[in-house]
Scaffold this active site. Structure first.
Site, short mmCIF file in Angstrom:
data_model
loop_
_atom_site.label_atom_id
_atom_site.label_comp_id
_atom_site.label_asym_id
_atom_site.label_seq_id
_atom_site.Cartn_x
_atom_site.Cartn_y
_atom_site.Cartn_z
N ASP A 133 79.24 84.05 39.73
CA ASP A 133 79.84 85.37 39.53
C ASP A 133 79.46 86.37 40.63
O ASP A 133 80.32 86.97 41.27
CB ASP A 133 79.37 85.85 38.15
N ASP A 174 75.33 78.31 34.45
CA ASP A 174 75.57 79.15 33.27
C ASP A 174 76.96 78.94 32.66
O ASP A 174 77.20 79.32 31.52
CB ASP A 174 75.43 80.64 33.64
O1 F6P Z 1 72.59 82.00 37.24
C1 F6P Z 1 71.78 80.88 37.23
C2 F6P Z 1 70.41 81.23 36.69
O2 F6P Z 1 69.64 80.06 36.66
C3 F6P Z 1 70.42 81.91 35.34
O3 F6P Z 1 70.61 81.02 34.27
C4 F6P Z 1 69.09 82.59 35.34
O4 F6P Z 1 69.09 83.72 34.52
C5 F6P Z 1 68.92 82.98 36.77
O5 F6P Z 1 69.77 82.16 37.53
C6 F6P Z 1 67.50 82.84 37.27
O6 F6P Z 1 67.44 83.37 38.54
P1 F6P Z 1 66.21 83.15 39.53
O7 F6P Z 1 66.46 81.84 40.22
O8 F6P Z 1 66.26 84.30 40.44
O9 F6P Z 1 64.95 83.09 38.71
#
Ligand code: F6P
Length: 362
Positions: A117, A141
């Site tokens: 997104d 997601d």
């Molecule tokens: O969008 C993918 C995702 O893994 C989400 O499910 C999660 O909230 C986020 O990214 C975690 O982000 P980061 O890798 O910055 O911890």
């Protein structure tokens, strides 16, 4: 034709399969392909290897590899680059002009932007500024409404389902309640699919705010005196009816999207206090994004990579490839980012779960 590929946002299993498929499809047409490293950062970070030539040799044997050979970042929005000021404060600077200039300097005709997104929002903005862009939907997601499914999702579900399956024996042996936090941001897809497929007892998702009393009733219902155990799956974005999501961190340049997390710990402590049942929490975290994609995601990613090159050939810029079974087709990126794909609360998967006796705390 000279095209570029980049991967932005959180990684997802299948990114390398998209890259390989797009590179081989483009080479078959006699085109040249370049990879931009770390989202858009490779274009203006001063890194001499920020843009790399991708040919048959560079993508050999990568279909099964997790992550992305190009690297990625979820803090690389070129419209909001944090720049430290003299007084120590941070100011956001729009460097999209540098990105467009770099594309011109490299003689790039078209960008294949592989992202979720957030990354597709950036791709859409660049497209509005005149860059020829083709989008490829990626995210564990599964929250993009324009495609039946994003690649990476099914692998994340498999990893989470396997982990939940393993918890049953230890939960049963100790007669414990285990609260497991899964990813997904504002969408409960991973928790729903992993929870139902692994026979969880309670699944809490953002789309169905829970009543804590009902959650505790459902926990108690899993015990008979001292015997019993309970598996609770909680999506990181879930919240009680009378409360808010738990935010772990707010990055300055992620278009206001906070990093969620922490609900499993909070909920486990609350359940133990209320029910007296020994309760443990577990955050599966980035394991859900790591390692080899399952075959479903490999095929989907390979199809998306090839389809992206077909769209470029047809001049369908500003579009994203999307799965509309049984075909992969094109949708305008603008439409694709207009709406999030959330779990329908009265959809058949939720109804199936309820028929199986799974509680949503509602
Ligand atoms: O969008 C993918 C995702 O893994 C989400 O499910 C999660 O909230 C986020 O990214 C975690 O982000 P980061 O890798 O910055 O911890």
């Amino acid at each position: 034709m000279r095209i570029a590929i980049n991967t932005g946002g959180g990684d997802a299993p299948g990114l390398n399969a998209v890259i390989r498929s797009a590179v081989l499809s483009a080479e078959a047409r006699g085109w040249e392909v370049f990879g931009i490293r770390k989202g858009y950062n490779g274009l203006f970070s001063g890194d001499p290897d920020g843009v790399v030539r991708l040919d048959k040799k560079a993508v050999r044997g990568i279909t099964h590899l997790g992550g992305t050979i190009l690297g990625t970042t979820n803090r690389g929005d070129p419209f909001h680059i944090p720049v430290k000021q003299d007084d120590g404060s941070i100011e956001m600077v729009d460097r999209s002009g540098d990105v467009l200039a770099a594309f011109r300097n490299w003689g790039i005709d078209c960008l294949i932007a592989v992202g979720g997104d957030g990354s597709l929002h950036i791709a859409n903005q660049l497209s509005e500024q005149g860059l020829k862009v083709i989008g490829v939907p990626k995210t564990i997601d599964n929250d993009l409404a324009a495609t039946a499914v994003t690649f990476g999702f099914q692998t994340a579900v498999q990893i989470a389902s396997d982990a939940l399956g393993r918890l049953h024996s230890t939960a049963q042996s100790h007669r414990r309640t285990m609260v497991v936090e899964l990813m997904g941001r504002d969408a409960g897809w991973i928790s729903l699919f992993a929870g139902v497929s692994s026979t969880a007892d309670i699944i809490l998702i953002p789309e169905i705010p829970y009543d804590f009393n009902r959650v505790c009733d459902a926990v108690e219902a899993r015990y008979d005196g001292d015997d019993g155990f309970c598996i609770v799956v909680v999506a990181e974005g879930a919240r009680p009816r009378d409360g808010e999501q738990i935010i772990k961190e707010i990055y300055p340049n992620t278009a206001g999207r906070p990093r969620l997390g922490g609900i499993a710990d909070t909920l486990a402590a609350q359940i133990q206090e209320r029910t007296g049942r020994e309760t443990r929490s577990l955050v599966l975290g980035h394991l859900q994004r790591g390692g080899e994609p399952i075959a479903y995601d490999k095929i989907l990613a390979l199809r998306f990579g090839a389809a992206a090159v077909e769209l470029a050939e047809q001049g369908q810029f500003g579009c994203m490839v999307a799965l509309h079974p049984p075909n992969v087709s094109a949708v305008p990126i603008k439409e694709a980012i207009a709406k999030l794909n959330l779990v329908p609360v009265d959809g058949d998967v939720v109804r199936t779960a309820k028929a199986l006796g799974i509680s949503f705390g509602d």
